[in-house]
Every structure is written in structure tokens, then in C-alpha cells.
Design an enzyme around this catalytic site. Structure first.
Site, mmCIF file in Angstrom:
data_model
loop_
_atom_site.group_PDB
_atom_site.id
_atom_site.type_symbol
_atom_site.label_atom_id
_atom_site.label_comp_id
_atom_site.label_asym_id
_atom_site.label_seq_id
_atom_site.Cartn_x
_atom_site.Cartn_y
_atom_site.Cartn_z
ATOM 1 N N ASP A 189 0.819 -1.226 0.000
ATOM 2 C CA ASP A 189 0.000 0.000 0.000
ATOM 3 C C ASP A 189 0.852 1.276 0.000
ATOM 4 O O ASP A 189 0.626 2.180 0.808
ATOM 5 C CB ASP A 189 -0.932 0.038 1.216
ATOM 6 N N GLU A 355 -11.025 -0.737 -3.951
ATOM 7 C CA GLU A 355 -10.380 0.053 -2.892
ATOM 8 C C GLU A 355 -9.259 0.895 -3.500
ATOM 9 O O GLU A 355 -9.080 0.950 -4.718
ATOM 10 C CB GLU A 355 -9.791 -0.882 -1.832
#
Length: 465
Positions: A189, A355
Site C-alpha cells: 500500500d 479500494e
């Protein structure tokens, strides 16, 4: 034989990890991360290697086979159980760990016991320039060779034991031949940004079962190749009152002469939801402090999980907060950067959205990017849309980053984008399954170029090994 219950092990290791995060042992030594080989102090020419998955000390020379050289090469990475210590990853993706006091090679399961067994703190060795390795969960022991086998034995105050447990880190027998990962170890991420001409990278710390890592680190670079590790910048344990795990997907933005870190977090006390918070610092490398003492967005306030925050600041100076899992949201932030009007929250969910929202602007066009599918799926990928404002409306343009099985690249996604100052040169940072032997909880960070065609559409991004 060691026998530990899961509950007692987790409680013990959680407490021990908290201590390690707050202080480095006085006798600790720093190791360079990256590919290295470990040579015995008292048997020069013999190196730590794995054979049949067991750790040993064997002779390695320039005439050794390629396999022997590879088996004697490890990557020194961020400690799986503590950022103050280190783990050693073999070229096949597995880690050195101790089990029943024998050092061996196994795949990271991410549970607390494995992570502790595979984490070693570096202390001064028997001669200048050498180190000894103390298991983080058994600091009274050292990795030592016995009959050329590697064991974890109780430390003895003898010259022989000190020599048997001391190693020199040398150049790797098998040098690195690929670009990725850009930061050694398991991270995911990544949020990349440029602040005052220097690149900063803020990733999730990976390698934890259930993605339960409690802390964030910051890295910086001038060239996107050589990165400086600035250590832990926010630790949910002592620094956040409402969260102690699930430190996910940080994003940092500079505004008002300060730096704001937006992050997700959960609690181990039966609270299964994820909240979204904001922390603040006077430096891009922290330390950051929780700005509110409570979540900015509480779990359940909106459909989907309150995760994966991202902030885009338009040319007008207005900043917008994006977040979501299953549903994509955006809201203008107030000038204080730590509040917003709930009445202005807007659902901007595109088809295929999972997402990891990311928004940037180029030549008057707004680009809204996101990840599709599940991060545990090799088909995790990045798609995008274009629009005329930070709020849309958006026109989906398609997938631009996806797996490349011919190179062993799976699940590339949860990306961020940065532009080199004063240019039209763009780069994308993203995570993928660690190569080799990675999965959706053992991921690594890569950086590649991102280009545009004559119409301003993003060309397919080619992930490189």
C-alpha cells in the site's frame, strides 16, 4: 523441545514487541539492509547458507556452483517482529527462523510465533566489524555454529562461543539483478509523494497474519532507487488511543506548514471495524501524533470499510479526502485538514471499484484511479477514469496495471502516483506479491514509469522485475 500455547505466545510477544518498538537495546548494532552474505569470524571462507532448508556453515568460493552461492545469499530486511531488529530472507523468498533451537528456512506464516522466531537483533560481535544475532524472543541466546550447523544457544562468556556466534556481513555471493523491490522486505500500500524536491514513501508494514501490523515507517530518496529508512513514524500501540493494530495504507500531505498522515486502524479488543484517523507532524519523517484523539471517520459511519485514505489538493488550494472499500467516497476537507462537513460526502463508486482511490491532475484533466479485485488475488489490478473536477463525473478508461506471469509478477495494485518536479515525468509506486513465494500478506513495493498518449490517456504500465 519447545512447546508454547498460542495464547501465551501471542501475549508474551505482543508485550515484548511493544518494548522493542519504544526502545532499542543498548548493545544493539545497525546492519545494512539489502543483499548480503554472512561469513564466519573464526572460519574465514565459510558462510551461512541453507541446505535442505537447514542452516549451516559451509565453504563458498568463486568456483562454487551458482546454487551454493545463491544459498549463501540473504537479504537483510526490516525485522518481521520488530523494526529495531532484522530478518534474513533467502533468494527463494523464505526466512531464516529458529525452531526447537535449530536454525532453518521456512515460509513466513505471519503469525506472532513465526515472526518472532525469524527476527534477530544485532549486537557487537567478537571482533571489530562483526555482529552476533540475538533472537528477539530469546535475547539471552545467540545464533552460533556447532559442528558447522546453525543453532540458537544460550550465550556463554567464553572466547570460543563469542567467535562461534560472530559473523561479518560481506558482499552477496549472488548480486541482485532486478529493480524491485525498491525497499528490502515486506511492505504494501505505498503512498509516494515529492516534498521539496525529495521523494517520500509511506507503506503499510506487511508480513503479518490478518495484516495486523501496528506501525508505519517512512523512506526517502532523491532518485527513486536509493532509499533512506527513517524508522517508525507512528505506532498504534503507544501513539493512538483508539487503535492498536491494522496500521493500513498511510497517505501524507503537506499543508499549512505541517504534514498530515491519514491512516486506517483497528483494535484488538473485539472491535472488528476499521476506523480512519489523521495524525500531524512538523516533519515529513515524523514523529506523528494523533491529531484528534479519536477517529476522523468511525467504522460503520458509511457503507464499506473506512480504509485507504488519500488526499488530493487542487490548484485552488482546496484539499479533498478520498477513501473506501467496496464504495468510493470523497469529501472536501476543511482548512484545518482534520475535519469536514458530513453533508458534503459524495459516493463516486465506479464499476469494478474495490479500494485504494488515488487522484491527480495533469494538463487540466483529473485522473481517478483505484484497485480492482482482492489484494490476495493474483488478478488484483489498477484501473482508472478521467473527469473534469475532483468530484467527477468520471469516465472509466480501463485497466492500466495488471499481473505479468511471465516474470512471476502477481497482484500489482494499491498504487500511488508522483510527478518529478518541473517535468512531465511520472512514476507509479505499487505493491505486488513478493517475488518469489509471496502472497496477499507477503507483498513488496515496486516503482515504475507511467506515461501518457497524445490524448492524455494513460499507457499500459509495464511492471518490471
Amino acid at each position: 523441545m519447545r512447546r508454547r500455547t498460542r495464547t501465551s505466545a501471542v501475549l508474551c510477544l505482543t508485550t515484548f514487541a511493544a518494548l522493542l518498538l519504544s526502545a532499542t537495546p543498548a548493545s544493539a548494532a545497525e546492519l545494512p539492509t539489502g543483499a548480503r552474505s554472512l561469513e564466519s569470524v573464526n572460519f574465514p571462507g565459510r558462510y551461512v547458507r541453507h541446505q535442505d532448508y537447514l542452516g549451516r556453515l559451509d565453504a563458498v568460493t568463486s568456483g562454487s556452483t551458482a546454487q551454493v552461492k545463491s544459498d549463501a545469499t540473504f537479504t537483510v530486511v526490516n525485522g518481521l517482529a520488530s523494526p529495531s531488529c532484522y530478518s534474513f530472507q533467502a533468494r527463494n523468498g523464505q526466512f531464516l527462523r529458529h525452531l526447537d533451537w535449530r536454525v532453518r528456512l521456512e515460509t513466513n506464516t505471519g503469525d506472532a510465533t513465526f515472526r518472532a522466531d525469524a527476527t534477530f537483533c544485532a549486537v557487537a560481535g567478537s571482533v571489530a566489524g562483526s555482529v552476533a544475532l540475538a533472537p528477539v524472543n530469546h535475547p539471552d541466546r545467540r545464533v552460533r555454529h556447532r559442528n558447522f550447523e546453525l543453532w540458537v544457544d544460550v550465550a556463554q562468556d567464553t572466547a570460543t562461543f563469542r567467535a562461534d556466534s560472530s559473523f561479518r556481513l560481506t558482499a552477496p555471493w549472488t548480486p541482485k539483478t532486478t529493480r524491485g523491490p525498491v525497499i528490502p522486505g515486506l511492505f504494501a500500500d505505498p503512498h509516494i509523494t515529492n516534498i521539496n524536491g525529495r521523494y517520500y514513501l509511506y507503506p503499510t508494514t506487511d508480513g503479518y497474519a490478518g495484516w495486523a501490523s501496528p506501525y508505519y515507517k517512512a523512506f526517502s530518496s532523491t532518485d527513486l532507487v536509493n532509499w533512506t529508512d527513517h524508522g517508525v513514524i507512528l505506532n498504534h500501540g503507544p501513539d493512538v488511543s483508539w487503535a492498536d493494530n491494522s496500521a493500513w495504507a498511510p497517505a501524507v500531505v503537506a499543508k499549512n506548514g505541517r504534514y498530515y498522515l491519514y491512516f486506517s486502524g483497528g483494535a484488538a479488543s473485539g472491535d472488528t471495524g476499521k476506523h480512519l484517523g489523521v495524525a500531524v507532524s512538523d516533519s515529513p519523517t515524523g514523529p506523528f501524533r494523533d491529531a484528534l484523539g479519536r477517529p476522523l471517520i468511525r467504522a460503520g459511519a458509511y457503507s464499506g470499510q473506512a480504509i485507504d485514505p488519500m488526499v488530493f489538493t487542487d490548484d485552488t488550494g482546496q484539499s479533498y479526502l478520498y477513501w473506501g472499500n467496496g464504495t468510493a467516497y470523497v469529501v472536501p476537507l476543511n482548512a484545518d485538514m482534520v475535519s469536514f462537513d458530513p453533508a458534503e460526502v459524495r459516493d463516486i463508486t465506479p464499476v469494478g471499484y474495490r479500494e485504494a482511490s488515488f487522484v491527480f491532475k495533469r494538463n487540466g484533466t483529473y485522473y481517478f484511479m483505484w484497485s480492482e479485485n482482492d489484494t490476495r488475488d493474483e488478478d488484483y489490478r489498477v484501473a482508472y477514469a478521467t473527469g473534469t473536477s475532483p468530484l467527477g463525473p468520471w469516465t472509466k478508461r480501463g485497466v492500466v496495471l495488471q499481473k505479468r506471469l511471465d516474470l512471476g509478477i502477481k497482484g500489482p495494485g494499491h498504487h500511488s502516483v508522483v510527478k518529478a518536479p518541473g517535468s512531465d515525468t511520472w512514476h507509479v509506486a505499487y505493491h505486488r506479491f513478493a517475488v518469489p513465494a509471496g502472497n496477499g500478506a507477503n507483498r513488496e513495493v515496486a516503482v515504475d514509469r507511467m506515461t501518457f498518449d497524445a490524448n492524455g490517456l494513460i499507457n499500459p504500465i509495464v511492471p518490471t522485475p
